[in-house]
Motif scaffolding. Structure first.
Motif, PDB file in Angstrom:
ATOM      1  N   GLY A  58      41.278  30.385  27.010  1.00 32.54           N
ATOM      2  CA  GLY A  58      41.483  31.690  27.625  1.00 32.54           C
ATOM      3  C   GLY A  58      42.653  31.713  28.588  1.00 32.54           C
ATOM      4  O   GLY A  58      43.436  30.759  28.685  1.00 32.54           O
ATOM      5  N   HIS A  59      42.751  32.796  29.335  1.00 36.05           N
ATOM      6  CA  HIS A  59      43.903  32.998  30.218  1.00 36.05           C
ATOM      7  C   HIS A  59      43.504  34.013  31.284  1.00 36.05           C
ATOM      8  O   HIS A  59      42.640  34.877  31.039  1.00 36.05           O
ATOM      9  CB  HIS A  59      45.092  33.526  29.406  1.00 36.05           C
ATOM     10  CG  HIS A  59      46.311  33.829  30.217  1.00 36.05           C
ATOM     11  ND1 HIS A  59      47.073  32.854  30.817  1.00 36.05           N
ATOM     12  CD2 HIS A  59      46.902  35.015  30.543  1.00 36.05           C
ATOM     13  CE1 HIS A  59      48.076  33.411  31.455  1.00 36.05           C
ATOM     14  NE2 HIS A  59      47.997  34.717  31.315  1.00 36.05           N
ATOM     15  N   ALA A  60      44.113  33.916  32.451  1.00 38.22           N
ATOM     16  CA  ALA A  60      43.827  34.868  33.524  1.00 38.22           C
ATOM     17  C   ALA A  60      45.092  35.117  34.336  1.00 38.22           C
ATOM     18  O   ALA A  60      45.959  34.244  34.443  1.00 38.22           O
ATOM     19  CB  ALA A  60      42.710  34.357  34.425  1.00 38.22           C
ATOM     20  N   PHE A  61      45.186  36.322  34.880  1.00 35.41           N
ATOM     21  CA  PHE A  61      46.287  36.640  35.785  1.00 35.41           C
ATOM     22  C   PHE A  61      45.834  37.756  36.717  1.00 35.41           C
ATOM     23  O   PHE A  61      44.853  38.460  36.443  1.00 35.41           O
ATOM     24  CB  PHE A  61      47.555  37.042  35.022  1.00 35.41           C
ATOM     25  CG  PHE A  61      47.424  38.293  34.198  1.00 35.41           C
ATOM     26  CD1 PHE A  61      47.767  39.542  34.710  1.00 35.41           C
ATOM     27  CD2 PHE A  61      46.968  38.230  32.878  1.00 35.41           C
ATOM     28  CE1 PHE A  61      47.667  40.702  33.940  1.00 35.41           C
ATOM     29  CE2 PHE A  61      46.860  39.380  32.100  1.00 35.41           C
ATOM     30  CZ  PHE A  61      47.211  40.620  32.636  1.00 35.41           C
ATOM     31  N   THR A  62      46.551  37.911  37.818  1.00 34.27           N
ATOM     32  CA  THR A  62      46.263  38.954  38.789  1.00 34.27           C
ATOM     33  C   THR A  62      47.484  39.856  38.920  1.00 34.27           C
ATOM     34  O   THR A  62      48.621  39.377  38.992  1.00 34.27           O
ATOM     35  CB  THR A  62      45.905  38.357  40.162  1.00 34.27           C
ATOM     36  OG1 THR A  62      44.745  37.544  40.017  1.00 34.27           O
ATOM     37  CG2 THR A  62      45.606  39.453  41.180  1.00 34.27           C
ATOM     38  N   LEU A  63      47.253  41.153  38.926  1.00 36.40           N
ATOM     39  CA  LEU A  63      48.335  42.128  39.060  1.00 36.40           C
ATOM     40  C   LEU A  63      47.853  43.252  39.960  1.00 36.40           C
ATOM     41  O   LEU A  63      46.806  43.852  39.701  1.00 36.40           O
ATOM     42  CB  LEU A  63      48.721  42.676  37.676  1.00 36.40           C
ATOM     43  CG  LEU A  63      49.860  43.701  37.649  1.00 36.40           C
ATOM     44  CD1 LEU A  63      51.193  43.030  38.010  1.00 36.40           C
ATOM     45  CD2 LEU A  63      49.969  44.371  36.280  1.00 36.40           C
ATOM     46  N   GLY A  64      48.600  43.531  41.012  1.00 39.36           N
ATOM     47  CA  GLY A  64      48.227  44.616  41.917  1.00 39.36           C
ATOM     48  C   GLY A  64      46.836  44.454  42.498  1.00 39.36           C
ATOM     49  O   GLY A  64      46.134  45.446  42.716  1.00 39.36           O
ATOM     50  N   GLY A  65      46.433  43.206  42.737  1.00 40.53           N
ATOM     51  CA  GLY A  65      45.111  42.954  43.293  1.00 40.53           C
ATOM     52  C   GLY A  65      43.985  42.968  42.280  1.00 40.53           C
ATOM     53  O   GLY A  65      42.824  42.739  42.645  1.00 40.53           O
TER      54      GLY A  65
END
Length: 398
Positions: free
Chosen positions: A142-149
């Protein structure tokens, strides 16, 4: 559901800054203060409409485009949304699946047109005019990221409609955007082997993928076509789906080990009432067959030696018709089966008659009667089944 986007004039707010553009496969725009994330581009026609609708609720650029699987109703409109500054994200198997889909494009499109041509419209409105490949390939972990909180998690769910299928999990909001993990309908039997000719899907991989979703504890699920809400309702329905598919799988394996043939198992296996699922898209009996062949391959011993060779039953149809006294005799015998409300026995006879004399008006007339009766007996409850019967009836007109 497929046509619901045609008259759409505004995107639908699904809460938590999530907006929906409907189509052959819905697209979702998740807004943040630093840019937006698009989940599925839809078909080419869907994207051309959806981009204008999304622009009414957000003027920020699209930061990422996540593809939940490798079907045209997810990737067909990529060229509409793709820019030099955004990132297309897909699972590592996506390119492989696209390649074999392209290699078999005439086969797949012929099957799709036969079943869905009257619903989805022209193929040119579905597929892209230029190829857009993923910029970021996601592994099985899998994969994860954060954008604009906002945190976005991508989880691999190979038990969906493709091996490259993923779901997008928004943990802060407890929202799961699952694409077609369940097919187009939540609470329905999965479609493990489609009539249009896709690669078969694994029952146990489906169960494992749905268990992965259940473990996340979603309070809202956005599918390729539906908005499902309520943590308890979702958990109870997901649990019933898991237990039902596992039960069908296990009974099929037991029957195989007892030496029962595939058609007997298709007739006899029925889930207990508390595990019953709807059959609008997938169908229990077809899943029994899919599971059986998942473990055994194409050879069906019950059909005997001729299964091993390329000579079809139709090769002896003229001889059988002659021995029966001609195709009219077969047609009259088939009509007797229709009168006894046994359309499938009638169609077995009529298949021989059609192979012997395709243009016989009596044979075609009785086959129409048998198909209409079969449609009535099935109740028209399964989309694939009623579309198949409709195409068979249309062939008789031709």
């Amino acid at each position: 559901m497929i046509r619901s986007g045609q008259g759409q004039t505004d995107v639908i707010e699904r809460g938590n800054g999530i907006w929906e553009s409907r189509g052959v496969g819905n697209s979702y725009l998740v807004t943040t203060g630093e840019g937006d994330v698009l989940i599925n581009a839809g078909t080419l026609a869907d994207a051309e409409r959806g981009k204008k609708l999304f622009a009414r609720v957000s003027t920020l650029p699209i930061h990422s485009i996540i593809l939940t699987q490798s079907h045209a109703n997810q990737y067909g409109g990529l060229e509409v949304y793709k820019t030099a500054d955004n990132t297309v994200i897909a699972h590592r198997l996506y390119n492989e699946e696209r390649d074999y889909n392209d290699a078999l494009f005439p086969h797949y499109s012929r099957g799709s047109r036969r079943i869905f041509g009257g619903i989805t419209g022209n193929t040119d409105s579905l597929i892209p005019t230029r190829e857009v490949r993923p910029d970021l390939i996601v592994g099985d972990e899998g994969h994860a990221f954060t954008l604009g909180g906002r945190r976005f998690e991508i989880h691999w769910t190979p038990g969906g409609e493709t091996r490259s299928a993923v779901i997008v999990w928004l943990p802060q909001e407890r929202v799961a955007i699952v694409g077609n993990l369940f097919g187009p309908l939540f609470g329905n039997h999965p479609n493990l082997n489609t009539l249009r000719g896709d690669k078969p899907r694994s029952a146990l991989q489906f169960v494992a993928s749905v268990k992965k979703l259940r473990a996340l504890g979603p309070e809202q699920i956005l599918t390729g076509h539906e908005d499902i809400r309520g943590a308890q309702h979702i958990r109870e329905t997901i649990s019933r789906i898991i237990e039902s598919v596992q039960w069908v799988h296990d009974r099929t394996i037991e029957g195989m080990n007892e030496g029962k043939d595939i058609r007997t198992l298709m007739r006899d296996i029925r889930t207990p009432e508390h595990l019953m699922l709807t059959e609008e898209y997938g169908k229990l009996a077809w899943n029994v067959r899919a599971i059986y062949h998942e473990y055994t391959g194409w050879f069906d011993p019950a059909r005997g030696t001729t299964e091993l060779y390329g000579v079809p039953p139709s090769a002896v149809a003229p001889t059988i018709a002659e021995l029966a006294g001609g195709v009219d005799s077969l047609a009259r015998a088939a009509r007797d089966f229709v009168k006894k409300a046994r359309p499938l026995e009638a169609i077995h006879l009529l298949d021989i008659a059609v192979a012997a004399e395709p243009q016989s008006s009596l044979v075609r007339e009785v086959k129409r009667e048998a198909l209409v009766l079969l449609d009535q007996q099935s109740g028209g409850n399964n989309l694939w089944e009623r579309r198949w019967i409709a195409t068979e009836l249309a062939d008789l007109k031709d």
